[in-house]
Design an enzyme around this catalytic site. Structure first.
Site, PDB file in Angstrom:
ATOM      1  N   THR A  24       0.694  -1.119   0.020  1.00 19.67           N
ATOM      2  CA  THR A  24      -0.014  -0.053  -0.023  1.00 19.67           C
ATOM      3  C   THR A  24       0.789   1.118  -0.026  1.00 19.67           C
ATOM      4  O   THR A  24       1.779   1.095   0.769  1.00 19.67           O
ATOM      5  CB  THR A  24      -1.074   0.168   1.338  1.00 19.67           C
ATOM      6  N   PHE A  37       1.080   5.080   0.828  1.00 17.92           N
ATOM      7  CA  PHE A  37       0.691   6.160   1.549  1.00 17.92           C
ATOM      8  C   PHE A  37       0.969   7.690   1.239  1.00 17.92           C
ATOM      9  O   PHE A  37       2.162   7.877   0.951  1.00 17.92           O
ATOM     10  CB  PHE A  37       0.792   6.050   3.389  1.00 17.92           C
TER      11      PHE A  37
END
Length: 283
Positions: A176, A178
């Site tokens: 992921t 961010f």
């Protein structure tokens, strides 16, 4: 340092979530503040209750994070940094529980989908929770040794659970990305290492406008790493684009490309000019 001077970083989710882990890892000098929703995260920084916000924007398996691309253009916040996290999930339960005693497993719907193999192998009944860390908290509160959670390892530490299995995710390339947001527009300096420029724009209603708008990046040798479209206000004829390029607006090639972009678009808004994460090329 007094309580007033403590810098705070807001994130969406419960303590023990992946967002919380990124805050701890990359911003240890900030107090991590859990928020129930993305709206609350943005509001915390815009209202001055937090100095920074950390939000997930993309996942290598699930794609873009829903709603974030609608919040960014309307927000007064600016992207000032990015972080990548290799997602790692653990199967956890009450102390004393084992893989033989558990019957159900709680987690966020995406986490359950990314850990199908262990759920199937152990014959567990999946139960959808609103948040991975929240699922761990639920298991701790229920006190039932037949129920388990799939959550980040940090959640087991926070809620006093035992980890029955580590790294239960199906794929080892689950990552992921961010971004860090700030009220202040802080532009990374040019010429001091790799920089990412993020911006949004709307294309003019002209034939081949998008093709022409993007042509300047190709002719000037600018690498565009992201281009995503989404509807504006639910209108099929109004499309906004989010784009990211390698380079700084002060770089001659990027400057020329952005100038050409302006001829065929409107409402161009730079969301941030920030240092590329050191491990960006690894993802």
């Amino acid at each position: 340092m007094s309580a007033v001077d403590v810098r705070r970083i807001a994130y969406q989710g419960e303590p023990g979530s992946n967002s919380h882990l990124v805050c701890q890892r990359h911003h240890p000098d900030h107090e991590a503040v859990a928020c129930a929703s993305f709206e609350d995260v943005f509001a915390a920084v815009e209202g001055g209750d937090a100095h920074l916000a950390l939000i997930p924007i993309d996942n290598s398996l699930a794609g873009r994070v829903a709603d974030i691309h609608h919040f960014l253009p309307e927000s007064s916040l600016h992207i000032v940094g990015e972080h990548f996290l290799r997602i790692q999930f653990s199967l956890m339960a009450l102390p004393g529980a084992t893989v033989d005693t558990i019957r159900t497993v709680h987690s966020h719907v995406h986490a359950l989908g990314q850990c199908r193999k262990v759920v199937r192998e152990l014959g567990l009944t999946p139960v959808v929770s609103g948040d991975t860390a929240g699922a761990a908290r639920e298991i701790a509160e229920l006190g039932d040794p037949t129920q388990a959670a799939i959550a980040p390892p940090l959640a087991a530490e926070i809620y006093g659970l035992d980890i029955l299995r580590e790294d239960v995710e199906d794929e080892d390339h689950n990552t992921t990305r961010f971004v860090v947001l700030s009220r202040d527009y802080v532009e990374a300096p040019a010429g001091r290492g790799p920089v990412v420029t993020s911006f949004v724009f709307n294309v003019r209603n002209l034939p081949a406008a998008l093709y022409k708008a993007l042509g300047g990046f190709a002719t000037n040798g600018v690498n565009m790493t992201k281009l995503e479209s989404y509807m504006v206000d639910g209108q099929f004829t109004a499309t906004q684009f989010l784009a990211e390029v390698d380079g700084h607006p002060a770089d001659p090639g990027v400057a020329r490309a952005l100038e050409e972009l302006a001829f065929f678009t409107h409402d161009v808004k730079v969301l941030g000019v920030y240092p590329a994460a050191p491990d960006r090329l690894d993802h």
